[in-house]
Write a protein that holds these residues in place. Structure first.
Motif, PDB file in Angstrom:
ATOM      1  N   ARG A   1      -9.706  12.592  -2.785  1.00 12.80           N
ATOM      2  CA  ARG A   1     -10.021  11.382  -3.538  1.00 12.80           C
ATOM      3  C   ARG A   1     -10.989  10.507  -2.760  1.00 12.80           C
ATOM      4  NH1 ARG A   1      -4.493   8.579  -5.044  1.00 12.80           N
ATOM      5  NH2 ARG A   1      -4.452   8.480  -2.793  1.00 12.80           N
ATOM      6  N   LEU A   2     -11.850   9.797  -3.497  1.00 13.78           N
ATOM      7  CA  LEU A   2     -12.738   8.847  -2.844  1.00 13.78           C
ATOM      8  C   LEU A   2     -11.887   7.717  -2.270  1.00 13.78           C
ATOM      9  CD1 LEU A   2     -15.715   8.609  -5.331  1.00 13.78           C
ATOM     10  CD2 LEU A   2     -15.561   9.918  -3.224  1.00 13.78           C
ATOM     11  N   GLY A   3     -12.330   7.185  -1.161  1.00 13.11           N
ATOM     12  CA  GLY A   3     -11.574   6.135  -0.496  1.00 13.11           C
ATOM     13  C   GLY A   3     -10.793   6.664   0.683  1.00 13.11           C
ATOM     14  N   VAL A   4     -10.417   7.886   0.639  1.00  8.98           N
ATOM     15  CA  VAL A   4      -9.731   8.632   1.688  1.00  8.98           C
ATOM     16  C   VAL A   4      -8.538   7.848   2.239  1.00  8.98           C
ATOM     17  CG1 VAL A   4     -10.141  10.188   3.611  1.00  8.98           C
ATOM     18  CG2 VAL A   4     -12.014   9.576   2.156  1.00  8.98           C
ATOM     19  N   THR A   5      -8.251   7.966   3.510  1.00  5.04           N
ATOM     20  CA  THR A   5      -7.020   7.434   4.095  1.00  5.04           C
ATOM     21  C   THR A   5      -6.948   5.917   4.059  1.00  5.04           C
ATOM     22  OG1 THR A   5      -6.880   9.339   5.549  1.00  5.04           O
ATOM     23  CG2 THR A   5      -5.581   7.437   6.170  1.00  5.04           C
ATOM     24  N   CYS A   6      -7.986   5.241   4.505  1.00  6.65           N
ATOM     25  CA  CYS A   6      -7.926   3.782   4.644  1.00  6.65           C
ATOM     26  C   CYS A   6      -7.582   3.110   3.316  1.00  6.65           C
ATOM     27  CB  CYS A   6      -9.251   3.248   5.183  1.00  6.65           C
ATOM     28  SG  CYS A   6      -9.204   1.474   5.503  1.00  6.65           S
ATOM     29  N   VAL A   7      -8.295   3.459   2.288  1.00  3.76           N
ATOM     30  CA  VAL A   7      -8.101   2.793   0.989  1.00  3.76           C
ATOM     31  C   VAL A   7      -6.836   3.265   0.282  1.00  3.76           C
ATOM     32  CG1 VAL A   7      -9.107   2.494  -1.301  1.00  3.76           C
ATOM     33  CG2 VAL A   7     -10.561   2.383   0.730  1.00  3.76           C
ATOM     34  N   ASN A   8      -6.534   4.549   0.352  1.00  5.41           N
ATOM     35  CA  ASN A   8      -5.434   5.096  -0.437  1.00  5.41           C
ATOM     36  C   ASN A   8      -4.065   5.013   0.224  1.00  5.41           C
ATOM     37  OD1 ASN A   8      -7.132   5.861  -2.589  1.00  5.41           O
ATOM     38  ND2 ASN A   8      -7.792   7.627  -1.426  1.00  5.41           N
ATOM     39  N   VAL A   9      -3.977   5.222   1.527  1.00  6.36           N
ATOM     40  CA  VAL A   9      -2.655   5.240   2.171  1.00  6.36           C
ATOM     41  C   VAL A   9      -2.622   4.538   3.521  1.00  6.36           C
ATOM     42  CG1 VAL A   9      -1.908   7.375   1.059  1.00  6.36           C
ATOM     43  CG2 VAL A   9      -3.099   7.510   3.234  1.00  6.36           C
ATOM     44  N   GLY A  10      -3.736   4.033   3.999  1.00 11.41           N
ATOM     45  CA  GLY A  10      -3.782   3.470   5.346  1.00 11.41           C
ATOM     46  C   GLY A  10      -3.922   1.967   5.384  1.00 11.41           C
ATOM     47  N   CYS A  11      -5.079   1.509   5.837  1.00 13.11           N
ATOM     48  CA  CYS A  11      -5.324   0.094   6.133  1.00 13.11           C
ATOM     49  C   CYS A  11      -5.053  -0.840   4.952  1.00 13.11           C
ATOM     50  CB  CYS A  11      -6.775  -0.107   6.555  1.00 13.11           C
ATOM     51  SG  CYS A  11      -7.348   1.048   7.788  1.00 13.11           S
ATOM     52  N   VAL A  12      -5.622  -0.560   3.806  1.00 15.19           N
ATOM     53  CA  VAL A  12      -5.518  -1.476   2.673  1.00 15.19           C
ATOM     54  C   VAL A  12      -4.071  -1.603   2.190  1.00 15.19           C
ATOM     55  CG1 VAL A  12      -6.278  -1.916   0.315  1.00 15.19           C
ATOM     56  CG2 VAL A  12      -7.917  -1.116   2.025  1.00 15.19           C
ATOM     57  N   PRO A  13      -3.350  -0.512   1.903  1.00 21.11           N
ATOM     58  CA  PRO A  13      -1.956  -0.676   1.491  1.00 21.11           C
ATOM     59  C   PRO A  13      -1.100  -1.358   2.571  1.00 21.11           C
ATOM     60  CG  PRO A  13      -2.716   1.505   0.911  1.00 21.11           C
ATOM     61  CD  PRO A  13      -3.781   0.880   1.782  1.00 21.11           C
ATOM     62  N   LYS A  14      -1.391  -1.073   3.848  1.00 23.07           N
ATOM     63  CA  LYS A  14      -0.640  -1.695   4.936  1.00 23.07           C
ATOM     64  C   LYS A  14      -0.852  -3.209   4.932  1.00 23.07           C
ATOM     65  CE  LYS A  14      -2.116  -2.226   8.931  1.00 23.07           C
ATOM     66  NZ  LYS A  14      -2.802  -2.245  10.144  1.00 23.07           N
ATOM     67  N   LYS A  15      -2.087  -3.641   4.755  1.00 22.23           N
ATOM     68  CA  LYS A  15      -2.383  -5.077   4.736  1.00 22.23           C
ATOM     69  C   LYS A  15      -1.711  -5.763   3.551  1.00 22.23           C
ATOM     70  CE  LYS A  15      -6.693  -4.621   7.225  1.00 22.23           C
ATOM     71  NZ  LYS A  15      -8.139  -4.593   7.161  1.00 22.23           N
ATOM     72  N   ILE A  16      -1.694  -5.095   2.412  1.00 22.05           N
ATOM     73  CA  ILE A  16      -1.033  -5.672   1.235  1.00 22.05           C
ATOM     74  C   ILE A  16       0.459  -5.829   1.491  1.00 22.05           C
ATOM     75  CG2 ILE A  16      -0.389  -5.214  -1.169  1.00 22.05           C
ATOM     76  CD1 ILE A  16      -3.177  -3.867  -1.453  1.00 22.05           C
ATOM     77  N   MET A  17       1.087  -4.807   2.067  1.00 24.43           N
ATOM     78  CA  MET A  17       2.521  -4.880   2.361  1.00 24.43           C
ATOM     79  C   MET A  17       2.828  -5.964   3.396  1.00 24.43           C
ATOM     80  SD  MET A  17       3.999  -2.924   0.300  1.00 24.43           S
ATOM     81  CE  MET A  17       5.636  -2.875   0.971  1.00 24.43           C
ATOM     82  N   CYS A  18       1.974  -6.103   4.407  1.00 29.31           N
ATOM     83  CA  CYS A  18       2.183  -7.154   5.420  1.00 29.31           C
ATOM     84  C   CYS A  18       2.082  -8.534   4.794  1.00 29.31           C
ATOM     85  CB  CYS A  18       1.171  -7.010   6.547  1.00 29.31           C
ATOM     86  SG  CYS A  18       1.496  -5.622   7.637  1.00 29.31           S
ATOM     87  N   GLU A  19       1.069  -8.763   3.983  1.00 32.94           N
ATOM     88  CA  GLU A  19       0.902 -10.059   3.324  1.00 32.94           C
ATOM     89  C   GLU A  19       2.080 -10.360   2.398  1.00 32.94           C
ATOM     90  OE1 GLU A  19      -1.339 -12.554   3.753  1.00 32.94           O
ATOM     91  OE2 GLU A  19      -2.002 -11.349   5.453  1.00 32.94           O
ATOM     92  N   LEU A  20       2.535  -9.355   1.675  1.00 31.34           N
ATOM     93  CA  LEU A  20       3.667  -9.530   0.779  1.00 31.34           C
ATOM     94  C   LEU A  20       4.927  -9.886   1.560  1.00 31.34           C
ATOM     95  CD1 LEU A  20       4.844  -9.398  -2.062  1.00 31.34           C
ATOM     96  CD2 LEU A  20       5.230  -6.955  -1.683  1.00 31.34           C
TER      97      LEU A  20
END
Length: 83
Positions: free
Chosen positions: A50-69
């Protein structure tokens, strides 16, 4: 120039010409492909998943969203307890 048939049964031309070839559809690859296209380059992106690979799909971005939440939830409980 050779003509072939793809998996969907459509014929296509096997000879390609691109001005810019991006290996990897991660954040950097997509950004460079988009920037090149804005300057008029014919761009191809090669990615096996998938486009976006690790950072967007399962890495940095989801981690940041969970931390903010989690910070928001913690602060909402602190506000309730101190009221």
């Amino acid at each position: 120039m050779t003509s072939s048939v793809n998996a969907l049964g459509s014929s296509f031309d096997e000879s390609y010409h691109y001005d810019f070839l991006v290996m990897g559809g991660g954040s950097g690859g997509i950004a460079s492909a988009r920037r090149s296209a804005t300057y008029g380059a014919k761009v191809a992106v090669v990615e096996k998943g998938r486009l976006g690979v690790t950072c967007v799909n399962v890495g940095c971005v989801p981690k940041k969203i969970m931390c903010e939440l989690s910070v928001s939830v913690i602060w909402s409980h602190v506000t309730i307890l101190t009221s």
